[in-house]
Design an enzyme around this catalytic site. Structure first.
Site, PDB file in Angstrom:
ATOM      1  N   ASP A  15       2.926  29.908 -58.181  1.00 25.40           N
ATOM      2  CA  ASP A  15       4.099  30.381 -57.444  1.00 25.40           C
ATOM      3  C   ASP A  15       4.644  29.324 -56.496  1.00 25.40           C
ATOM      4  O   ASP A  15       5.521  29.608 -55.675  1.00 25.40           O
ATOM      5  CB  ASP A  15       3.778  31.669 -56.680  1.00 25.40           C
ATOM      6  CG  ASP A  15       2.681  31.486 -55.646  1.00 25.40           C
ATOM      7  OD1 ASP A  15       2.145  30.362 -55.514  1.00 25.40           O
ATOM      8  OD2 ASP A  15       2.345  32.482 -54.966  1.00 25.40           O
ATOM      9  N   SER A  71      -1.646  56.945 -55.521  1.00 25.88           N
ATOM     10  CA  SER A  71      -2.712  57.373 -56.418  1.00 25.88           C
ATOM     11  C   SER A  71      -2.300  58.681 -57.097  1.00 25.88           C
ATOM     12  O   SER A  71      -1.293  58.725 -57.791  1.00 25.88           O
ATOM     13  CB  SER A  71      -4.026  57.501 -55.642  1.00 25.88           C
ATOM     14  OG  SER A  71      -5.114  57.673 -56.510  1.00 25.88           O
ATOM     15  N   ASP A 105      -1.936  29.167 -51.494  1.00 19.71           N
ATOM     16  CA  ASP A 105      -2.106  29.943 -50.272  1.00 19.71           C
ATOM     17  C   ASP A 105      -3.081  31.103 -50.413  1.00 19.71           C
ATOM     18  O   ASP A 105      -3.186  31.952 -49.531  1.00 19.71           O
ATOM     19  CB  ASP A 105      -0.743  30.500 -49.828  1.00 19.71           C
ATOM     20  CG  ASP A 105      -0.075  31.341 -50.912  1.00 19.71           C
ATOM     21  OD1 ASP A 105      -0.650  31.481 -52.018  1.00 19.71           O
ATOM     22  OD2 ASP A 105       1.018  31.874 -50.652  1.00 19.71           O
ATOM     23  N   ASP A 109      -3.383  30.226 -58.529  1.00 17.98           N
ATOM     24  CA  ASP A 109      -2.759  30.350 -57.212  1.00 17.98           C
ATOM     25  C   ASP A 109      -1.467  29.554 -57.091  1.00 17.98           C
ATOM     26  O   ASP A 109      -0.435  30.055 -56.643  1.00 17.98           O
ATOM     27  CB  ASP A 109      -3.759  29.896 -56.146  1.00 17.98           C
ATOM     28  CG  ASP A 109      -3.216  30.013 -54.720  1.00 17.98           C
ATOM     29  OD1 ASP A 109      -2.188  30.679 -54.536  1.00 17.98           O
ATOM     30  OD2 ASP A 109      -3.830  29.439 -53.816  1.00 17.98           O
ATOM     31  N   ILE A 152      -2.834  33.521 -52.545  1.00 16.45           N
ATOM     32  CA  ILE A 152      -2.139  34.677 -53.116  1.00 16.45           C
ATOM     33  C   ILE A 152      -1.581  34.271 -54.481  1.00 16.45           C
ATOM     34  O   ILE A 152      -0.827  33.301 -54.585  1.00 16.45           O
ATOM     35  CB  ILE A 152      -0.998  35.153 -52.205  1.00 16.45           C
ATOM     36  CG1 ILE A 152      -1.573  35.720 -50.900  1.00 16.45           C
ATOM     37  CG2 ILE A 152      -0.145  36.208 -52.903  1.00 16.45           C
ATOM     38  CD1 ILE A 152      -0.512  36.188 -49.912  1.00 16.45           C
ATOM     39  N   ASP A 159      -5.905  46.568 -58.275  1.00 15.16           N
ATOM     40  CA  ASP A 159      -6.283  47.983 -58.216  1.00 15.16           C
ATOM     41  C   ASP A 159      -7.465  48.212 -59.157  1.00 15.16           C
ATOM     42  O   ASP A 159      -7.378  47.909 -60.345  1.00 15.16           O
ATOM     43  CB  ASP A 159      -5.090  48.847 -58.637  1.00 15.16           C
ATOM     44  CG  ASP A 159      -5.292  50.324 -58.346  1.00 15.16           C
ATOM     45  OD1 ASP A 159      -6.419  50.828 -58.558  1.00 15.16           O
ATOM     46  OD2 ASP A 159      -4.333  50.989 -57.932  1.00 15.16           O
ATOM     47  N   HIS A 195      -6.767  49.486 -54.257  1.00 16.52           N
ATOM     48  CA  HIS A 195      -6.136  50.772 -54.534  1.00 16.52           C
ATOM     49  C   HIS A 195      -5.399  51.315 -53.305  1.00 16.52           C
ATOM     50  O   HIS A 195      -6.005  51.569 -52.270  1.00 16.52           O
ATOM     51  CB  HIS A 195      -7.181  51.783 -54.986  1.00 16.52           C
ATOM     52  CG  HIS A 195      -6.600  53.067 -55.477  1.00 16.52           C
ATOM     53  ND1 HIS A 195      -5.642  53.113 -56.467  1.00 16.52           N
ATOM     54  CD2 HIS A 195      -6.820  54.355 -55.108  1.00 16.52           C
ATOM     55  CE1 HIS A 195      -5.315  54.378 -56.699  1.00 16.52           C
ATOM     56  NE2 HIS A 195      -6.005  55.134 -55.887  1.00 16.52           N
ATOM     57  N   GLY A 208      -6.672  61.999 -55.248  1.00 17.97           N
ATOM     58  CA  GLY A 208      -7.961  62.443 -55.755  1.00 17.97           C
ATOM     59  C   GLY A 208      -7.819  63.763 -56.491  1.00 17.97           C
ATOM     60  O   GLY A 208      -6.869  63.991 -57.235  1.00 17.97           O
TER      61      GLY A 208
END
Length: 550
Positions: free
Chosen positions: A285, A203, A289, A282, A291, A439, A478, A113
């Site tokens: 890959d 960050s 699943d 999805d 992901i 993010d 993030h 930050g």
């Protein structure tokens, strides 16, 4: 037992930092253990130029941020006190924790930050406190000496940007000074400097990690930059302004005609987008699943597939919503269509709580609480970091053709975009970069761009992978353990140290899903870019061993 008093000049402190940086041929192959030479309270009497110190003992089993710690010394310091041009008092604050039994390693825990606070120096393994709590360990618990800093100011908003020296301290100078002081304290406490030194941050702390190979290549042997704020002083702040204005423009109005930012998209709307991205990308890959384990460029999603053919309902998006998503995810542009920041990956994490917190917020009134809105409109960039500063600037009048140039001066000292890291590489330094593809504040595509430029500058992919690697985390918002549908609990420090000290290149980093994820405890390998984790065709979808980096 008390520590002997040692007085060091500024030159001697600099020499101590350089000789204790690690990575040189004269250093031992592996770090060695040492015991603290005296009582913690005696460290307060150590003389550092223009610095006051306090020190105390922390007992075995002390719990900080959810992590149980070994017996150690807590040293707090204030360096270089002064009065700024704004009439306010400034100093560089820091905290150092020194274990009674030390493993010979030093870790600098990055901030985040606007900084302005001295965080507990426990040594988060992936750059933020949530990750260490999730892993239930820390660098200090592993025997590292750890330091943190407030970066040279004592406010968490951006008002320090009105003081030129505070800008410089926050950009890079405070990290230089604190590193030198920390290594001198280590020498006093243990009678020798660290065998190996590491920096881990997320960050803003990820940005800080990258500044060392670029500005101070002799200070650290390895850096782990998680979700790095590489271009936060200009381009990423322009992107935050872009998305706030984009979503505010389509937000429903309250009874007084004022936009309610959080209502631009309901949680149902975001889940609709996330589910559609998953359906399309999805299985690329090899495993359906939830992901999306592919590089962002491989998922060519278009939200137009969700546009309503009639009235808006829960199963579709309005035309304004589709246009806003395309505009936001395409990245900010000037009136000529020139890109002002990276685009954003389409990924499942758009429905993560952290994504909403940053982009839209949860406020049900016309007073937004989205973190991007708060940063750009009330307490941070770009207005305080214009040159000259313009605290009264109305962010809703931002001109994408002319106003970005007002941020150039600060970006020149703050950005960590340089690929000139040959000195760091030449002495054996290693770099890990980790970034979540969902993010909401710093685009993973920007980290991909940096890594590709690094490859071009450092002799190509194979040569670059010898010292620097990028890992993308599908679904992660993030920083780690941040609430996205992801396996986002991981340790970046341990594989970094193994790489530096034993030559074991991290061909995969195993991460797991937090308790709040759709699949608690699931594990996946994080793979060095451009490799991705592909399903082997058999074995449990919950186990990283069923996936290979290809």
């Amino acid at each position: 037992m008390s520590f002997p008093t040692i007085r060091l000049s500024a030159a001697a402190l600099a020499a101590a930092a350089l000789c204790a940086c690690g990575g040189g041929a004269t250093l031992p192959a592996l770090p060695t253990t040492s015991a603290l030479r005296g009582e913690c309270e005696a460290l307060a009497g150590f003389r550092l130029a223009d610095t006051t110190l306090t020190s105390a003992t922390a007992a075995q089993g002390t719990v900080v941020n959810g992590v149980a710690l070994p017996a150690h010394c807590v040293v707090q310091g204030r360096m270089n006190p002064r009065t700024g041009v704004d009439g306010k008092a400034y100093y560089i604050g820091f905290e150092m924790r020194l274990p009674k039994t030390w493993n010979g390693r030093f870790a600098f825990q990055g901030g985040g930050g606007n900084d302005g606070v001295v965080r507990a120096a426990i040594g988060a393994l992936a750059g933020n406190e949530a990750s260490s709590a999730a892993l239930q360990t820390s660098a200090l618990a592993k025997g590292y000496a750890v330091v943190t800093t407030d970066a040279g100011h004592q406010v968490t908003d951006a008002s320090f940007g009105l003081d030129p020296q505070a800008r410089i301290d926050h950009a890079y100078a405070s990290y230089d000074k604190v590193t030198v002081a920390a290594k001198a304290l280590i020498g006093q406490a243990y009678g020798r400097g660290p065998d190996r030194s590491y920096f881990v941050g997320c960050s803003g702390g990820g940005r800080q990690a990258l500044l060392f190979p670029q500005r101070f290549p002799d200070y650290f042997d390895g850096v782990a930059a998680n979700a790095p704020a590489i271009k936060v002083a200009k381009e990423a702040s322009v992107a935050s302004t872009w998305n706030v204005l984009t979503y505010t423009a389509i937000a429903p109005r309250d009874a007084g005609g004022r936009p309610v930012l959080s209502r631009a998209f309901s949680s149902q709307d975001l889940a609709l987008v996330s589910d559609a991205v998953v359906r399309q990308c999805d299985a690329l890959d090899g495993a359906a699943d939830g992901i999306i384990g592919v590089n962002p460029s491989a998922c060519g999603f278009d939200p137009a597939v969700l546009q309503c053919t009639g009235a808006k309902n829960d199963a579709c998006l309005s035309g304004d919503q589709v246009a806003a998503l395309k505009k936001d995810f395409g990245g900010p542009k000037d009136s000529a269509g020139r890109s002002l920041y990276a685009s954003w990956p389409w990924d499942s994490g758009i429905k993560g709580a952290d994504w909403r917190n940053w982009r839209l917020g949860t406020s049900t009134t016309a007073t937004p609480n989205a973190r991007n809105y708060t940063l750009i409109a009330t307490d941070a960039m770009p207005k305080e970091f214009f040159t000259p500063p313009a605290p009264a600037f109305d962010i809703f009048t931002f001109n994408f053709d002319t106003d970005p140039a007002r941020m150039d001066a600060y970006a020149a000292i703050y950005h960590t975009t340089s690929t000139d890291v040959g000195a760091f590489r030449g002495r054996g330094g290693k770099m890990l970069i980790v970034h979540g593809t969902s993010d909401p504040i710093f685009s993973a595509n920007d980290s991909i761009d940096y890594y590709q430029r690094l490859e071009a500058a450092q002799g190509g992919g194979a040569a670059t992978r010898d010292f620097a690697r990028l890992y993308l985390v599908p679904g992660m918002n993030h920083c780690s353990a941040s609430g996205g549908p992801a396996t986002d609990v991981y340790d970046a420090l341990t594989p970094l140290a193994d790489w530096v000290e034993q030559g074991i290149a991290p061909d995969r980093i195993v991460a797991r899903a937090a308790a709040t994820a759709p699949w608690p405890g699931r594990t996946r390998p994080l793979c060095p870019y451009p490799q991705v984790a592909r399903y082997n065709g058999s074995g449990s979808l919950e186990d990283a061993s069923s996936f290979a980096c290809r």
